[in-house]
Design a protein around this motif. Structure first.
Motif, PDB file in Angstrom:
ATOM      1  N   GLN A   1       0.833  -1.192   0.000  1.00 31.78           N
ATOM      2  CA  GLN A   1       0.000   0.000   0.000  1.00 31.78           C
ATOM      3  C   GLN A   1       0.876   1.253   0.000  1.00 31.78           C
ATOM      4  O   GLN A   1       1.879   1.324   0.711  1.00 31.78           O
ATOM      5  CB  GLN A   1      -0.892   0.018   1.253  1.00 31.78           C
ATOM      6  N   PRO A   2       0.506   2.262  -0.817  1.00 30.21           N
ATOM      7  CA  PRO A   2       1.305   3.481  -0.848  1.00 30.21           C
ATOM      8  C   PRO A   2       1.246   4.214   0.484  1.00 30.21           C
ATOM      9  O   PRO A   2       0.229   4.170   1.181  1.00 30.21           O
ATOM     10  CB  PRO A   2       0.630   4.302  -1.955  1.00 30.21           C
ATOM     11  N   ARG A   3       2.345   4.841   0.858  1.00 25.41           N
ATOM     12  CA  ARG A   3       2.383   5.600   2.090  1.00 25.41           C
ATOM     13  C   ARG A   3       1.533   6.852   1.933  1.00 25.41           C
ATOM     14  O   ARG A   3       1.560   7.519   0.900  1.00 25.41           O
ATOM     15  CB  ARG A   3       3.830   5.987   2.436  1.00 25.41           C
ATOM     16  N   VAL A   4       0.761   7.159   2.953  1.00 30.41           N
ATOM     17  CA  VAL A   4      -0.137   8.301   2.923  1.00 30.41           C
ATOM     18  C   VAL A   4       0.214   9.237   4.072  1.00 30.41           C
ATOM     19  O   VAL A   4       0.395   8.795   5.211  1.00 30.41           O
ATOM     20  CB  VAL A   4      -1.606   7.853   3.059  1.00 30.41           C
ATOM     21  N   ASP A   5       0.333  10.515   3.773  1.00 32.05           N
ATOM     22  CA  ASP A   5       0.563  11.520   4.796  1.00 32.05           C
ATOM     23  C   ASP A   5      -0.774  11.770   5.496  1.00 32.05           C
ATOM     24  O   ASP A   5      -1.633  12.501   4.992  1.00 32.05           O
ATOM     25  CB  ASP A   5       1.084  12.807   4.155  1.00 32.05           C
TER      26      ASP A   5
ATOM     27  N   THR B   1      -7.299   7.466  10.747  1.00 32.01           N
ATOM     28  CA  THR B   1      -6.377   6.379  11.075  1.00 32.01           C
ATOM     29  C   THR B   1      -6.480   5.300  10.007  1.00 32.01           C
ATOM     30  O   THR B   1      -7.402   5.295   9.195  1.00 32.01           O
ATOM     31  CB  THR B   1      -6.708   5.764  12.455  1.00 32.01           C
ATOM     32  N   ARG B   2      -5.516   4.381  10.045  1.00 29.27           N
ATOM     33  CA  ARG B   2      -5.553   3.248   9.130  1.00 29.27           C
ATOM     34  C   ARG B   2      -5.848   1.978   9.903  1.00 29.27           C
ATOM     35  O   ARG B   2      -5.340   1.760  11.006  1.00 29.27           O
ATOM     36  CB  ARG B   2      -4.229   3.097   8.389  1.00 29.27           C
ATOM     37  N   ALA B   3      -6.698   1.144   9.325  1.00 30.34           N
ATOM     38  CA  ALA B   3      -7.004  -0.168   9.897  1.00 30.34           C
ATOM     39  C   ALA B   3      -6.801  -1.181   8.782  1.00 30.34           C
ATOM     40  O   ALA B   3      -7.707  -1.474   8.017  1.00 30.34           O
ATOM     41  CB  ALA B   3      -8.432  -0.207  10.416  1.00 30.34           C
ATOM     42  N   GLY B   4      -5.581  -1.701   8.665  1.00 35.38           N
ATOM     43  CA  GLY B   4      -5.252  -2.588   7.551  1.00 35.38           C
ATOM     44  C   GLY B   4      -5.229  -1.813   6.246  1.00 35.38           C
ATOM     45  O   GLY B   4      -4.531  -0.816   6.111  1.00 35.38           O
ATOM     46  N   ARG B   5      -6.020  -2.261   5.284  1.00 38.94           N
ATOM     47  CA  ARG B   5      -6.086  -1.583   3.984  1.00 38.94           C
ATOM     48  C   ARG B   5      -7.134  -0.475   3.969  1.00 38.94           C
ATOM     49  O   ARG B   5      -7.324   0.175   2.941  1.00 38.94           O
ATOM     50  CB  ARG B   5      -6.404  -2.606   2.885  1.00 38.94           C
TER      51      ARG B   5
END
Length: 209
Positions: free
Chosen positions: A32-36, A65-69
């Motif tokens: 997954q691409p890094r997201v700011d 926030t991120r939760a997995g994908r």
């Protein structure tokens, strides 16, 4: 909190903020691409805050926030009259529509699927704005080493009843307040069974001759 739909319903019939883009295969899938997250949150706030304000509420917080994908977008709203489930449902729908429109007009705000959660702050929310104090008049609050009941809040500051003594605190330099959870004393609690006891006594009396 209520989860709002973006396209279709989640399993079980409960609406969810799920994009219809297919998920890549786990094996051999590109990372997954890094997201700011900070920049993405700022872009989301530019879209969400006007919607919340137009609906007559204050945007108290927006987190990403991120939760997995998947991304999780949490929005907290409040107003002087309080926020009910119907209010949450309406605002959730309007935010979802605004995010859809922003995606269509200027590209995706978030790359990938996301879940939108809208709710109101709990009692553990720090009191940092005059409106927070105004909405907690009558509650017991701890701030700057003092614990007292909020009796008023105006343009100049807040007044606390500390053990029967009024303490007036100016907004300038006032720290974050914290609402204190109160429990009724046993001798003040209303268990609602007094009438039942009287009825039982009357029934017993009717059976005696």
């Amino acid at each position: 909190m209520t989860q709002r739909g973006r396209a279709g319903a989640r399993p079980g019939g409960r609406p969810g903020s799920r994009r219809t883009r297919p998920e890549p295969e786990t094996r051999g899938a590109a990372p997954q691409p890094r997201v700011d997250l900070g920049a993405a949150r700022a872009r989301l706030r530019e879209v969400v805050e006007p919607v919340v304000t137009k609906a007559g509420y204050d945007l108290e917080d927006l987190t990403l926030t991120r939760a997995g994908r998947r991304f999780v977008v949490r929005v907290l709203i409040d107003t002087d009259g309080g926020v009910g489930l119907d209010d949450v449902a309406v605002v959730s729908r309007e935010i979802s529509e605004a995010l859809d429109a922003a995606d269509e007009s200027g590209g995706e705000l978030l790359a990938g699927e996301y879940q939108l959660e809208v709710g109101s702050p709990g009692v553990d929310r720090p009191l940092t704005e005059p409106r927070h104090w105004r909405r907690n008049i009558g509650r017991l609050v701890a701030v700057d080493g003092l614990t007292g009941r909020v009796t008023s809040a105006d343009d100049t500051g807040v007044a606390l009843d500390v053990d029967g003594v009024t303490r007036e605190l100016a907004w300038a330099g006032l720290g974050a307040g914290k609402v204190q959870i109160e429990f009724k004393r046993m001798d003040e609690a209303d268990f609602g069974d007094d009438d039942d006891v009287e009825d039982d006594d009357e029934d017993e009396g009717e059976g005696e001759e």
